[in-house]
Design a protein around this motif. Structure first.
Motif, PDB file in Angstrom:
ATOM      1  N   VAL A   1      -0.130   6.617   1.127  1.00 28.55           N
ATOM      2  CA  VAL A   1      -0.805   6.945   2.353  1.00 28.55           C
ATOM      3  C   VAL A   1      -2.014   7.844   1.786  1.00 28.55           C
ATOM      4  N   SER A   2      -2.089   8.757   0.752  1.00 25.23           N
ATOM      5  CA  SER A   2      -3.094   9.503   0.294  1.00 25.23           C
ATOM      6  C   SER A   2      -4.425   8.546  -0.168  1.00 25.23           C
ATOM      7  N   GLN A   3      -4.153   7.396  -0.458  1.00 22.67           N
ATOM      8  CA  GLN A   3      -5.438   6.452  -0.808  1.00 22.67           C
ATOM      9  C   GLN A   3      -6.267   6.124   0.571  1.00 22.67           C
TER      10      GLN A   3
ATOM     11  N   GLY B   1       0.224  11.117   9.177  1.00 24.75           N
ATOM     12  CA  GLY B   1       1.159  10.421   7.838  1.00 24.75           C
ATOM     13  C   GLY B   1       2.622  10.785   7.775  1.00 24.75           C
ATOM     14  N   MET B   2       2.827  11.986   8.134  1.00 25.52           N
ATOM     15  CA  MET B   2       4.334  12.611   8.520  1.00 25.52           C
ATOM     16  C   MET B   2       5.078  11.893   9.562  1.00 25.52           C
ATOM     17  N   PHE B   3       4.352  11.758  10.754  1.00 22.80           N
ATOM     18  CA  PHE B   3       4.763  10.962  11.712  1.00 22.80           C
ATOM     19  C   PHE B   3       5.145   9.469  11.315  1.00 22.80           C
TER      20      PHE B   3
ATOM     21  N   HIS C   1       8.514   9.362   9.058  1.00 22.51           N
ATOM     22  CA  HIS C   1       9.517   9.586   9.793  1.00 22.51           C
ATOM     23  C   HIS C   1       9.844   8.296  10.820  1.00 22.51           C
ATOM     24  N   TYR C   2       8.710   7.794  11.174  1.00 26.54           N
ATOM     25  CA  TYR C   2       9.127   6.584  12.262  1.00 26.54           C
ATOM     26  C   TYR C   2       9.505   5.145  11.326  1.00 26.54           C
ATOM     27  N   VAL C   3       8.840   5.061  10.115  1.00 28.67           N
ATOM     28  CA  VAL C   3       9.121   3.858   9.392  1.00 28.67           C
ATOM     29  C   VAL C   3      10.686   4.148   8.932  1.00 28.67           C
ATOM     30  N   ALA C   4      10.999   5.284   8.414  1.00 32.99           N
ATOM     31  CA  ALA C   4      12.172   5.481   7.820  1.00 32.99           C
ATOM     32  C   ALA C   4      13.707   5.483   9.026  1.00 32.99           C
ATOM     33  N   ALA C   5      13.341   5.893   9.858  1.00 27.72           N
ATOM     34  CA  ALA C   5      14.315   5.821  11.179  1.00 27.72           C
ATOM     35  C   ALA C   5      14.423   4.359  11.757  1.00 27.72           C
ATOM     36  N   ALA C   6      13.124   3.867  12.176  1.00 29.10           N
ATOM     37  CA  ALA C   6      13.308   2.481  12.556  1.00 29.10           C
ATOM     38  C   ALA C   6      13.800   1.398  11.497  1.00 29.10           C
ATOM     39  N   HIS C   7      13.593   1.557  10.270  1.00 31.39           N
ATOM     40  CA  HIS C   7      14.401   0.637   9.435  1.00 31.39           C
ATOM     41  C   HIS C   7      15.749   0.838   9.008  1.00 31.39           C
ATOM     42  N   ILE C   8      16.150   2.179   9.155  1.00 28.33           N
ATOM     43  CA  ILE C   8      17.617   2.447   9.089  1.00 28.33           C
ATOM     44  C   ILE C   8      18.475   2.231  10.301  1.00 28.33           C
TER      45      ILE C   8
END
Length: 140
Positions: free
Chosen positions: A48-50, A57-59, A62-69
């Motif tokens: 993400v820093s690239q 980025g923090m949102f 958390h969205y990606v982690a929660a949505a995948h799990i």
């Protein structure tokens, strides 16, 4: 609404165990990806820093982690499969696009492309006859 009902009727008439196994494998893959996403948070922060002008980025993390799990668990059981897949689609499209924006990884491109194609298939196919959705529908 009529289109969803007709898709469900078609899917229930053409259901098979290999398609259910594919749905379950997709759910397990997404769940494991979500866990690895949290476990390797520093590597995600480096990617993400690239993208220097990316806000939220923090949102997104958390969205990606929660949505995948949560989506992975829901897809495994066949519970609200289409809604879980709709939550996965923006993540998978961005995963494919990131391979062209940032450093190319053929392995990641292959995994995200296959997951995207399978998700689009199950978006139209639904959860099938051997799922929690079908079970709850028959309880009415």
């Amino acid at each position: 609404m009529y289109n969803v009902k007709s898709l469900n009727k078609w899917a229930n008439a053409h259901t098979s165990y290999p398609l259910d196994a594919l749905r379950i494998a997709l759910g397990v893959f997404l769940f494991i990806t979500g866990v690895l996403f949290i476990k390797n948070s520093q590597a995600v922060a480096d990617v993400v820093s690239q993208l220097s002008n990316f806000d939220g980025g923090m949102f997104a993390f958390h969205y990606v982690a929660a949505a995948h799990i949560m989506g992975g668990i829901m897809i495994v059981f066949g519970l609200l499969t289409r809604w879980a897949i709709i939550a996965q689609l923006p993540i998978l499209v961005c995963a494919v696009a990131l391979n062209f924006i940032v450093e190319m990884s053929v392995r990641n491109l292959l995994f995200s492309s296959i997951a995207l194609i399978i998700c689009v298939f199950f978006l139209f196919y639904g959860s099938g006859k051997h799922s929690a959705d079908y079970y709850f529908k028959m309880q009415k």
